[in-house]
Write an enzyme that holds these catalytic residues in place. Structure first.
Site, PDB file in Angstrom:
ATOM      1  CD  GLU A 127     -17.923 -18.193 -18.327  1.00  0.00           C
ATOM      2  OE1 GLU A 127     -16.774 -17.707 -18.451  1.00  0.00           O
ATOM      3  OE2 GLU A 127     -18.823 -18.067 -19.175  1.00  0.00           O
ATOM      4  CB  SER A 132     -17.222 -12.895  -6.985  1.00  0.00           C
ATOM      5  OG  SER A 132     -17.433 -13.721  -5.869  1.00  0.00           O
ATOM      6  CB  THR A 158     -27.412 -26.214  -8.771  1.00  0.00           C
ATOM      7  OG1 THR A 158     -26.478 -25.603  -7.888  1.00  0.00           O
ATOM      8  CG2 THR A 158     -28.442 -26.983  -7.956  1.00  0.00           C
ATOM      9  NE  ARG A 243     -27.384 -12.737  -5.069  1.00  0.00           N
ATOM     10  CZ  ARG A 243     -26.793 -11.802  -5.811  1.00  0.00           C
ATOM     11  NH1 ARG A 243     -27.203 -10.545  -5.749  1.00  0.00           N
ATOM     12  NH2 ARG A 243     -25.776 -12.117  -6.596  1.00  0.00           N
ATOM     13  CD  GLN A 336     -18.402 -27.397  21.233  1.00  0.00           C
ATOM     14  OE1 GLN A 336     -17.984 -27.688  20.129  1.00  0.00           O
ATOM     15  NE2 GLN A 336     -17.693 -27.567  22.337  1.00  0.00           N
ATOM     16  CB  ILE A 337     -25.584 -28.486  21.834  1.00  0.00           C
ATOM     17  CG1 ILE A 337     -25.469 -26.992  22.172  1.00  0.00           C
ATOM     18  CG2 ILE A 337     -26.703 -29.149  22.664  1.00  0.00           C
ATOM     19  CD1 ILE A 337     -26.675 -26.154  21.778  1.00  0.00           C
ATOM     20  CD  GLU A 363     -29.189 -18.940  -6.153  1.00  0.00           C
ATOM     21  OE1 GLU A 363     -29.888 -17.931  -6.050  1.00  0.00           O
ATOM     22  OE2 GLU A 363     -29.625 -20.058  -6.456  1.00  0.00           O
TER      23      GLU A 363
HETATM   24  N1  CAA Z   1     -30.066  -6.304  -9.291  1.00  0.00           N
HETATM   25  C1  CAA Z   1     -30.294  -5.719 -10.500  1.00  0.00           C
HETATM   26  N2  CAA Z   1     -29.305  -5.233 -11.259  1.00  0.00           N
HETATM   27  C2  CAA Z   1     -28.030  -5.328 -10.797  1.00  0.00           C
HETATM   28  C3  CAA Z   1     -27.733  -5.936  -9.564  1.00  0.00           C
HETATM   29  C4  CAA Z   1     -28.808  -6.436  -8.800  1.00  0.00           C
HETATM   30  N3  CAA Z   1     -28.619  -7.019  -7.625  1.00  0.00           N
HETATM   31  N4  CAA Z   1     -26.391  -5.881  -9.392  1.00  0.00           N
HETATM   32  C5  CAA Z   1     -25.882  -5.286 -10.470  1.00  0.00           C
HETATM   33  N5  CAA Z   1     -26.883  -4.944 -11.311  1.00  0.00           N
HETATM   34  C6  CAA Z   1     -26.759  -4.250 -12.609  1.00  0.00           C
HETATM   35  C7  CAA Z   1     -26.225  -2.848 -12.410  1.00  0.00           C
HETATM   36  O1  CAA Z   1     -27.255  -1.945 -12.141  1.00  0.00           O
HETATM   37  C8  CAA Z   1     -25.564  -2.589 -13.759  1.00  0.00           C
HETATM   38  O2  CAA Z   1     -26.542  -2.274 -14.714  1.00  0.00           O
HETATM   39  P1  CAA Z   1     -26.373  -1.002 -15.692  1.00  0.00           P
HETATM   40  O3  CAA Z   1     -25.055  -1.140 -16.374  1.00  0.00           O
HETATM   41  O4  CAA Z   1     -27.549  -1.101 -16.626  1.00  0.00           O
HETATM   42  O5  CAA Z   1     -26.408   0.187 -14.806  1.00  0.00           O
HETATM   43  C9  CAA Z   1     -25.018  -3.938 -14.148  1.00  0.00           C
HETATM   44  O6  CAA Z   1     -25.780  -4.901 -13.408  1.00  0.00           O
HETATM   45  C10 CAA Z   1     -23.553  -4.101 -13.840  1.00  0.00           C
HETATM   46  O7  CAA Z   1     -23.414  -3.875 -12.467  1.00  0.00           O
HETATM   47  P2  CAA Z   1     -22.077  -3.348 -11.831  1.00  0.00           P
HETATM   48  O8  CAA Z   1     -21.522  -2.210 -12.614  1.00  0.00           O
HETATM   49  O9  CAA Z   1     -22.349  -3.124 -10.388  1.00  0.00           O
HETATM   50  O10 CAA Z   1     -21.108  -4.599 -12.087  1.00  0.00           O
HETATM   51  P3  CAA Z   1     -19.933  -5.130 -11.216  1.00  0.00           P
HETATM   52  O11 CAA Z   1     -19.148  -5.986 -12.119  1.00  0.00           O
HETATM   53  O12 CAA Z   1     -19.210  -4.019 -10.500  1.00  0.00           O
HETATM   54  O13 CAA Z   1     -20.617  -5.976 -10.046  1.00  0.00           O
HETATM   55  C11 CAA Z   1     -21.860  -7.826  -9.130  1.00  0.00           C
HETATM   56  C12 CAA Z   1     -21.696  -6.811 -10.236  1.00  0.00           C
HETATM   57  C13 CAA Z   1     -22.964  -7.339  -8.206  1.00  0.00           C
HETATM   58  C14 CAA Z   1     -20.605  -8.022  -8.315  1.00  0.00           C
HETATM   59  C15 CAA Z   1     -22.241  -9.100  -9.879  1.00  0.00           C
HETATM   60  O14 CAA Z   1     -21.173  -9.493 -10.714  1.00  0.00           O
HETATM   61  C16 CAA Z   1     -22.648 -10.241  -9.009  1.00  0.00           C
HETATM   62  O15 CAA Z   1     -23.771 -10.275  -8.504  1.00  0.00           O
HETATM   63  N6  CAA Z   1     -21.763 -11.233  -8.817  1.00  0.00           N
HETATM   64  C17 CAA Z   1     -22.118 -12.473  -8.127  1.00  0.00           C
HETATM   65  C18 CAA Z   1     -22.589 -13.489  -9.110  1.00  0.00           C
HETATM   66  C19 CAA Z   1     -23.412 -14.543  -8.471  1.00  0.00           C
HETATM   67  O16 CAA Z   1     -24.250 -14.293  -7.615  1.00  0.00           O
HETATM   68  N7  CAA Z   1     -23.212 -15.774  -8.931  1.00  0.00           N
HETATM   69  C20 CAA Z   1     -24.007 -16.865  -8.474  1.00  0.00           C
HETATM   70  C21 CAA Z   1     -23.936 -17.977  -9.453  1.00  0.00           C
HETATM   71  S1  CAA Z   1     -25.464 -18.725  -9.727  1.00  0.00           S
HETATM   72  C22 CAA Z   1     -25.601 -19.941  -8.575  1.00  0.00           C
HETATM   73  O17 CAA Z   1     -24.865 -20.019  -7.626  1.00  0.00           O
HETATM   74  C23 CAA Z   1     -26.765 -20.795  -8.788  1.00  0.00           C
HETATM   75  C24 CAA Z   1     -26.660 -22.146  -8.214  1.00  0.00           C
HETATM   76  O18 CAA Z   1     -26.462 -23.094  -8.947  1.00  0.00           O
HETATM   77  C25 CAA Z   1     -26.986 -22.380  -6.805  1.00  0.00           C
END
Ligand code: CAA
Length: 379
Positions: A127, A132, A158, A243, A336-337, A363
């Protein structure tokens, strides 16, 4: 440990390579220049089974493993990363999510046309103020008994316009924070769903990236995937596999640029010899080849863990972190190459350099991958 691909995996790789050379290479520069979505090419990709590679045959998918998916993604991305991002999102964010967490009715109705390539899907998490920080969802899905009312805006989506099925993440109960988030299947054409502006991008310019607006969109409760509050877990688990797709895309961009730089270094002469004879060019190519091989092994390891049913969140984050940096660095060196030729469009590598950058952003940025990896170290 056996470093050997099966006959089936090799056949998938060869088919993807052949498709990329014959169907994607002609016109790739033009499509990039005009920001033209590769509609005909995506249709053929679907007909060949590359849009639902890992989906079970009973849902019209290819029933292939994740290793085959990595191999195909590398080959397609070597030539056209705008096509491969569409392929990656459809396969690993949309189809995988639906197949693993959707109910039978949802799979029959939505997964089948997505897996066969008849329809394209989009994954709507980001959004304007939640990139992130994905838990900070401002899009709301208000519970009205048998349906939700969806309001909000999604950014950088996408397949934003080319898709017809959208998995939309939205907040239902703010008090429950990320445990109050849902994921809804939204169809193009639902009243109040508006496809917003198309982004004018630095790279992957032929891919179709839009903002989306939801204005009081009525979505049946039957379109919610999983239990109430499952949406954030759905997004995170789906992104773990996504990923691997983007890591393989980065690997493909890097290996495509490297192959061009290697060929050019043998053709181009300077100071009376092919530039490959100059040690500095040899060192560059040696570094590029080594890092590409390391990226490939990380991608295959993550895919293998996924196929074995083991935890692959750390491995996929490592593969994406490393491969995307490799893609950026290798494409810069490939330009560069090529010298002056590298700076003009006909030699492809400048496009690859522009395409590489997004692999460090979408992602989950590289910084987010480091968070995922670091947190996994303490588990
Ligand atoms: N796998 C499984 N579960 C996960 C996880 C993972 N990689 N990362 C976090 N979680 C779970 C945690 O275990 C937690 O679960 P519980 O509450 O049940 O224990 C919950 O998610 C919340 O996690 P956090 O407390 O760690 O939350 P946070 O806010 O501190 O951080 C974050 C989470 C990892 C930073 C997450 O917000 C994140 O991945 N951000 C990036 C978002 C992203 O990748 N966006 C991409 C957009 S999509 C896109 O780009 C598609 C496209 O069109 C190409």
């Amino acid at each position: 440990m056996i470093f050997k691909l099966t006959e089936e995996q090799l056949a998938v790789r060869d088919a993807a390579r052949d498709f990329a050379q014959t169907e994607l290479l002609p016109g790739v520069i033009d499509r990039d220049e005009k920001q033209e979505f590769p509609t005909a090419q995506i249709k053929k990709l679907g007909e060949l089974g590359f849009l639902g590679m890992m989906v079970a045959p009973e849902y019209d998918g290819g029933g292939m493993d994740t290793i085959s998916y990595v191999l195909a993604m590398e080959e397609i991305s070597k030539i056209d990363a705008s096509v491969s991002v569409c392929m990656s999102v459809n396969n690993s964010l949309v189809c995988w999510g639906l197949e693993h967490f959707g109910n039978e009715e949802q799979k029959q109705k939505y997964l089948k046309p997505l897996a066969s390539g008849e329809k394209i899907g989009a994954f709507c998490l980001s959004e304007p103020e939640a990139g992130s920080d994905a838990t900070f969802q401002q899009t709301t899905a208000e519970d009205h008994g048998d349906h939700y009312i969806l309001n909000g805006t999604k950014n950088w989506i996408t397949n934003g316009n080319s898709a017809s099925i959208y998995l939309v993440i939205a907040q239902t109960d703010k008090a429950k924070k990320h445990k109050g988030i849902n994921v809804l299947i939204v169809e193009k054409g639902m009243e109040g769903f508006i496809v917003g502006k198309k982004e004018n991008k630095m790279g992957i310019r032929a891919s179709d990236t839009h903002s989306l607006m939801f204005q009081n969109v009525k979505v049946p409760k039957a379109n919610r995937i999983g239990e109430d509050g499952f949406g954030f877990t759905f997004a995170m688990q789906t992104l773990n596999g996504g990923r691997i797709g983007i890591a393989s895309q980065a690997l493909g961009i890097a290996s495509g640029a490297y192959e061009r730089a290697l060929a050019y270094s043998q053709e181009r002469k300077a100071f009376g010899v092919p530039i490959f004879e100059h040690q500095d060019i040899q060192f560059k190519l040696a570094d590029m080849a080594t890092r590409i091989e390391a990226s490939r092994l990380l991608c295959l390891k993550a895919a293998w863990l996924k196929d074995q049913g083991k935890d692959y969140s750390q491995a996929s984050a490592m593969a994406k972190l490393y491969s995307s940096k490799t893609a950026m660095d290798v494409t810069i060196e490939a330009v560069q190459i090529h010298g002056g030729y590298g700076f003009v469009k006909e030699f492809h590598v400048e496009r690859m350099m522009r395409d590489a950058k997004i692999t460090q952003i979408y992602e989950g940025t590289s910084e987010i991958q480091k968070i995922v990896i670091a947190r996994s170290l303490f588990k």
